[in-house]
Motif scaffolding. Sequence first.
Motif, short mmCIF file in Angstrom:
data_model
loop_
_atom_site.label_atom_id
_atom_site.label_comp_id
_atom_site.label_asym_id
_atom_site.label_seq_id
_atom_site.Cartn_x
_atom_site.Cartn_y
_atom_site.Cartn_z
N ALA A 142 -11.66 17.01 -5.00
CA ALA A 142 -11.60 17.29 -3.56
C ALA A 142 -10.57 16.47 -2.82
O ALA A 142 -10.40 16.66 -1.61
N PHE A 143 -9.85 15.59 -3.52
CA PHE A 143 -8.88 14.71 -2.86
C PHE A 143 -7.55 14.75 -3.60
O PHE A 143 -7.10 13.75 -4.17
N PRO A 144 -6.90 15.91 -3.63
CA PRO A 144 -5.66 16.06 -4.38
C PRO A 144 -4.57 15.11 -3.88
O PRO A 144 -4.47 14.82 -2.68
N GLY A 145 -3.78 14.63 -4.82
CA GLY A 145 -2.67 13.74 -4.49
C GLY A 145 -3.01 12.27 -4.52
O GLY A 145 -2.11 11.42 -4.41
N THR A 146 -4.28 11.91 -4.68
CA THR A 146 -4.67 10.50 -4.61
C THR A 146 -3.95 9.67 -5.66
O THR A 146 -3.46 8.56 -5.37
N GLN A 147 -3.84 10.19 -6.88
CA GLN A 147 -3.17 9.42 -7.94
C GLN A 147 -1.67 9.29 -7.70
O GLN A 147 -1.03 8.39 -8.25
N ASP A 148 -1.11 10.17 -6.88
CA ASP A 148 0.32 10.14 -6.58
C ASP A 148 0.62 9.47 -5.24
O ASP A 148 1.72 9.62 -4.70
N GLU A 149 -0.38 8.74 -4.71
CA GLU A 149 -0.25 8.04 -3.43
C GLU A 149 0.04 9.02 -2.29
O GLU A 149 0.85 8.74 -1.39
N GLU A 150 -0.63 10.18 -2.34
CA GLU A 150 -0.51 11.20 -1.31
C GLU A 150 -1.91 11.68 -0.93
O GLU A 150 -2.90 11.32 -1.57
N GLY A 151 -2.00 12.50 0.13
CA GLY A 151 -3.26 13.11 0.50
C GLY A 151 -4.08 12.28 1.47
O GLY A 151 -3.65 11.23 1.96
N VAL A 152 -5.30 12.76 1.73
CA VAL A 152 -6.11 12.20 2.82
C VAL A 152 -6.54 10.76 2.56
O VAL A 152 -6.69 9.98 3.51
N VAL A 153 -6.76 10.39 1.30
CA VAL A 153 -7.17 9.02 1.02
C VAL A 153 -6.06 8.04 1.42
O VAL A 153 -6.31 7.02 2.07
N TRP A 154 -4.82 8.36 1.05
CA TRP A 154 -3.72 7.47 1.38
C TRP A 154 -3.40 7.51 2.88
O TRP A 154 -3.02 6.48 3.46
N GLU A 155 -3.55 8.68 3.49
CA GLU A 155 -3.36 8.75 4.95
C GLU A 155 -4.37 7.85 5.66
O GLU A 155 -4.03 7.16 6.64
N ALA A 156 -5.61 7.85 5.18
CA ALA A 156 -6.62 6.99 5.78
C ALA A 156 -6.31 5.52 5.54
O ALA A 156 -6.49 4.68 6.42
N MET A 157 -5.83 5.19 4.33
CA MET A 157 -5.47 3.80 4.04
C MET A 157 -4.39 3.30 5.00
O MET A 157 -4.42 2.16 5.47
N ASP A 158 -3.42 4.18 5.27
CA ASP A 158 -2.31 3.79 6.14
C ASP A 158 -2.73 3.63 7.60
O ASP A 158 -2.04 2.95 8.37
N SER A 159 -3.86 4.24 7.96
CA SER A 159 -4.27 4.23 9.36
C SER A 159 -5.29 3.15 9.69
O SER A 159 -5.56 2.89 10.87
N VAL A 160 -5.88 2.51 8.67
CA VAL A 160 -6.89 1.49 8.97
C VAL A 160 -6.21 0.24 9.49
O VAL A 160 -5.07 -0.07 9.13
N PRO A 161 -6.88 -0.51 10.38
CA PRO A 161 -6.28 -1.72 10.93
C PRO A 161 -6.13 -2.80 9.86
O PRO A 161 -6.76 -2.72 8.79
N GLY A 171 -12.33 15.41 2.27
CA GLY A 171 -11.44 16.19 1.43
C GLY A 171 -11.72 17.67 1.55
O GLY A 171 -12.20 18.16 2.58
N THR A 172 -11.43 18.41 0.52
CA THR A 172 -11.62 19.85 0.54
C THR A 172 -13.11 20.21 0.42
O THR A 172 -13.92 19.43 -0.08
N ASP A 173 -13.44 21.40 0.91
CA ASP A 173 -14.81 21.94 0.83
C ASP A 173 -15.85 21.02 1.45
O ASP A 173 -17.03 21.04 1.06
N GLY A 174 -15.42 20.20 2.42
CA GLY A 174 -16.36 19.33 3.12
C GLY A 174 -16.80 18.10 2.37
O GLY A 174 -17.65 17.35 2.85
#
Length: 216
Positions: A142-161, A171-174
């Motif tokens: 449900a979190f494509p791109g995580t291993q390639d440093e892409e996708g929602v997990v990495w976007e969230a990492m970049d946005s945390v203080p 991720g996908t499908d809720g």
Amino acid sequence: MTSTPPDCTRWFTPGAAVPPEGVRGAAFTVTELGELGLPTGRLVACDPVVHLGDDDERPAPFTVTVPPGSYPVQTVVAEVEHPFRNRVIAAARLVVRDAPAVRWEPALVPGQDPAELADGDFFGYGVDAGVGCFLDATAHHAFPGTQDEEGVVWEAMDSVPPGPTAFLAEGTDGHTVAVFGSGWGDGCYPTWIGRGADGGAVCFVTDFRVLRFAPA
């Protein structure tokens, strides 16, 4: 024999302090990340960057399950007296129900037998990217791109203080994933199940062993 479970309950008591080995003192601050969806009730704990989306590295869920639903996730930040880093995530907890844990046991995946462990050893999951996570067994893709440093997990990492990393991402499908920094960094970390007076599971806690090993 498995290692002795730590005093997980005390960690999640705001303002509690202990004299841990390797650091001069520690006080704990609890942070609520939100509710993690477990549509099958089968909980997985792993390094998301290493494991998510890779079927060759797919981690197994714990053998102890919970009723399908959504459960609060918390982290506890240890504020320690240390010259290089003074705020690290010591543990992460998934709360199954609001009841005290009266005993603890290791959270196991299929094929693990605590009787095979040497005294003081434990089962745990490996971390190579400095973060761990909780998610449902069906959320692996449900979190494509995580291993390639892409996708929602990495976007969230970049946005945390600035500070210890901890967040909930969708991720996908809720599907959701709770991601948190792994103490001092990479290593192998055990998860414990807290059981209530009635014998039922009340929480899962991953121990990042902050209060046992501090960097020199």
